[in-house]
Design a protein around this motif. Structure first.
Motif, mmCIF file in Angstrom:
data_model
loop_
_atom_site.group_PDB
_atom_site.id
_atom_site.type_symbol
_atom_site.label_atom_id
_atom_site.label_comp_id
_atom_site.label_asym_id
_atom_site.label_seq_id
_atom_site.Cartn_x
_atom_site.Cartn_y
_atom_site.Cartn_z
ATOM 1 N N UNK A 153 26.793 -20.352 -11.185
ATOM 2 C CA UNK A 153 27.149 -20.123 -9.796
ATOM 3 C C UNK A 153 25.909 -20.425 -8.958
ATOM 4 N N UNK A 154 26.025 -20.305 -7.631
ATOM 5 C CA UNK A 154 24.900 -20.661 -6.770
ATOM 6 C C UNK A 154 23.706 -19.740 -6.979
ATOM 7 N N UNK A 155 23.968 -18.455 -7.198
ATOM 8 C CA UNK A 155 22.862 -17.531 -7.421
ATOM 9 C C UNK A 155 22.129 -17.844 -8.717
ATOM 10 N N UNK A 156 22.845 -18.367 -9.706
ATOM 11 C CA UNK A 156 22.195 -18.711 -10.974
ATOM 12 C C UNK A 156 21.137 -19.781 -10.776
ATOM 13 N N UNK A 157 21.361 -20.692 -9.842
ATOM 14 C CA UNK A 157 20.350 -21.716 -9.584
ATOM 15 C C UNK A 157 19.115 -21.099 -8.935
ATOM 16 N N UNK A 158 19.316 -20.076 -8.079
ATOM 17 C CA UNK A 158 18.186 -19.405 -7.441
ATOM 18 C C UNK A 158 17.435 -18.502 -8.416
ATOM 19 N N UNK A 159 18.157 -17.972 -9.414
ATOM 20 C CA UNK A 159 17.570 -16.986 -10.322
ATOM 21 C C UNK A 159 17.040 -17.587 -11.620
ATOM 22 N N UNK A 160 17.022 -18.907 -11.714
ATOM 23 C CA UNK A 160 16.502 -19.535 -12.923
ATOM 24 C C UNK A 160 15.037 -19.139 -13.113
ATOM 25 N N UNK A 161 14.655 -18.666 -14.292
ATOM 26 C CA UNK A 161 13.244 -18.298 -14.501
ATOM 27 C C UNK A 161 12.306 -19.449 -14.173
ATOM 28 N N UNK A 162 11.116 -19.124 -13.716
ATOM 29 C CA UNK A 162 10.179 -20.145 -13.257
ATOM 30 C C UNK A 162 9.887 -21.179 -14.333
ATOM 31 N N UNK A 163 9.739 -20.737 -15.566
ATOM 32 C CA UNK A 163 9.448 -21.678 -16.657
ATOM 33 C C UNK A 163 10.563 -22.697 -16.811
ATOM 34 N N UNK A 164 11.797 -22.237 -16.733
ATOM 35 C CA UNK A 164 12.931 -23.143 -16.900
ATOM 36 C C UNK A 164 13.141 -24.006 -15.662
ATOM 37 N N UNK A 165 12.871 -23.445 -14.491
ATOM 38 C CA UNK A 165 12.959 -24.245 -13.267
ATOM 39 C C UNK A 165 11.949 -25.396 -13.301
ATOM 40 N N UNK A 166 10.729 -25.115 -13.758
ATOM 41 C CA UNK A 166 9.718 -26.163 -13.870
ATOM 42 C C UNK A 166 10.105 -27.187 -14.927
ATOM 43 N N UNK A 167 10.701 -26.718 -16.009
ATOM 44 C CA UNK A 167 11.163 -27.623 -17.072
ATOM 45 C C UNK A 167 12.190 -28.605 -16.508
ATOM 46 N N UNK A 168 13.156 -28.060 -15.761
ATOM 47 C CA UNK A 168 14.163 -28.925 -15.155
ATOM 48 C C UNK A 168 13.524 -29.914 -14.192
ATOM 49 N N UNK A 169 12.590 -29.461 -13.405
ATOM 50 C CA UNK A 169 11.915 -30.354 -12.452
ATOM 51 C C UNK A 169 11.184 -31.484 -13.180
ATOM 52 N N UNK A 170 10.583 -31.162 -14.324
ATOM 53 C CA UNK A 170 9.911 -32.221 -15.105
ATOM 54 C C UNK A 170 10.911 -33.254 -15.611
ATOM 55 N N UNK A 171 12.086 -32.796 -16.040
ATOM 56 C CA UNK A 171 13.100 -33.741 -16.510
ATOM 57 C C UNK A 171 13.569 -34.655 -15.382
ATOM 58 N N UNK A 172 13.631 -34.125 -14.181
ATOM 59 C CA UNK A 172 14.108 -34.906 -13.039
ATOM 60 C C UNK A 172 13.076 -35.896 -12.522
ATOM 61 N N UNK A 173 11.809 -35.626 -12.763
ATOM 62 C CA UNK A 173 10.738 -36.433 -12.172
ATOM 63 C C UNK A 173 10.806 -37.882 -12.627
ATOM 64 N N UNK A 174 10.703 -38.802 -11.687
ATOM 65 C CA UNK A 174 10.596 -40.212 -12.004
ATOM 66 C C UNK A 174 11.901 -40.917 -12.300
ATOM 67 N N UNK A 175 13.023 -40.240 -12.102
ATOM 68 C CA UNK A 175 14.305 -40.893 -12.351
ATOM 69 C C UNK A 175 15.312 -40.468 -11.288
#
Length: 220
Positions: free
Chosen positions: A83-105
């Motif tokens: 849900x929308x709150x789940x995206x806001x509540x993603x732990x920082x480590x996992x949020x950074x992990x996702x951001x790394x996957x998105x980078x450059x593509x």
């Protein structure tokens, strides 16, 4: 690459053992129904308490698929967060992990019924994506063709050794592909459900996830 190769709408696609779909000529990886943060959402709403590791497991598999394909575009077919709150509540480590996957593509978030609004991540947010000749959307539309969608989390019921088991699968006919859920904590709709029987043509097949994926006639 281990997977199930098929032609759809005149293009070559590969279903990977993980449930991701690979379009090599477009360097495009498509995944559906990640449902990131499902355990957090269930706990927040007073539901069952599940081990809070599904987001890590899902991201780990997604990272492997991105690395093995060298995908330049990733399309997430909706319900990427539970849900929308789940995206806001993603732990920082996992949020950074996702951001790394998105980078450059190029990263495309298709809107789903669980996450219909904008999320606090980059990428492109669309109701649906048309990348000729394919329409990418969250939920299949009656009468559409050249369509790749998710939403239903299809599972095939098999009878083996006197027992019944349900296996996640991709559904395929001449008009559409309905993808399996990629997320670790996801249920599913059996392929003999009226909704799927009406959407899929009589000759449709179900490709069971595994290594390698295995095609069978769609159980009805």
């Amino acid at each position: 690459m281990s997977g199930y190769d098929f032609i759809f709408a005149g293009i070559e696609l590969t279903l990977l053992p993980s449930g991701a779909l690979w379009w090599q000529d477009a360097a495009l990886l498509c995944v559906s129904d990640l449902h990131l943060g499902k355990s957090e959402r269930m706990a927040r709403r007073g539901g069952d308490i599940l081990p809070p590791y599904e987001t890590r497991d899902t991201l780990m598999r997604l990272e492997r698929d991105i690395e093995r394909t060298a995908a330049r575009t990733v399309v997430c077919l909706g319900d990427s967060f539970d849900d929308l709150d789940a995206s806001d509540n993603l732990p920082e480590t996992e949020a950074q992990w996702l951001s790394r996957l998105m980078a450059g593509r190029r990263w495309v978030w298709i809107e789903g019924n669980h996450d219909p609004g904008p999320m606090n991540y980059g990428g492109t947010h669309l109701a649906e994506l048309f990348q000729p000749p394919i329409h990418f959307r969250h939920e299949a539309r009656v009468g559409a063709s050249g369509e790749i969608s998710g939403h239903f989390h299809p599972k095939a019921r098999l009878h083996l050794g006197g027992k019944s088991v349900n296996r996640p699968c991709l559904l395929l006919d001449g008009d559409r592909v309905i993808m399996p859920a990629y997320g670790t904590y996801t249920g599913g709709l059996r392929t003999d459900h009226d909704v799927l029987s009406r959407l899929m043509r009589p000759e449709a097949i179900a490709v069971l996830l595994g290594n390698p994926p295995q095609p069978i006639p769609m159980p009805r």
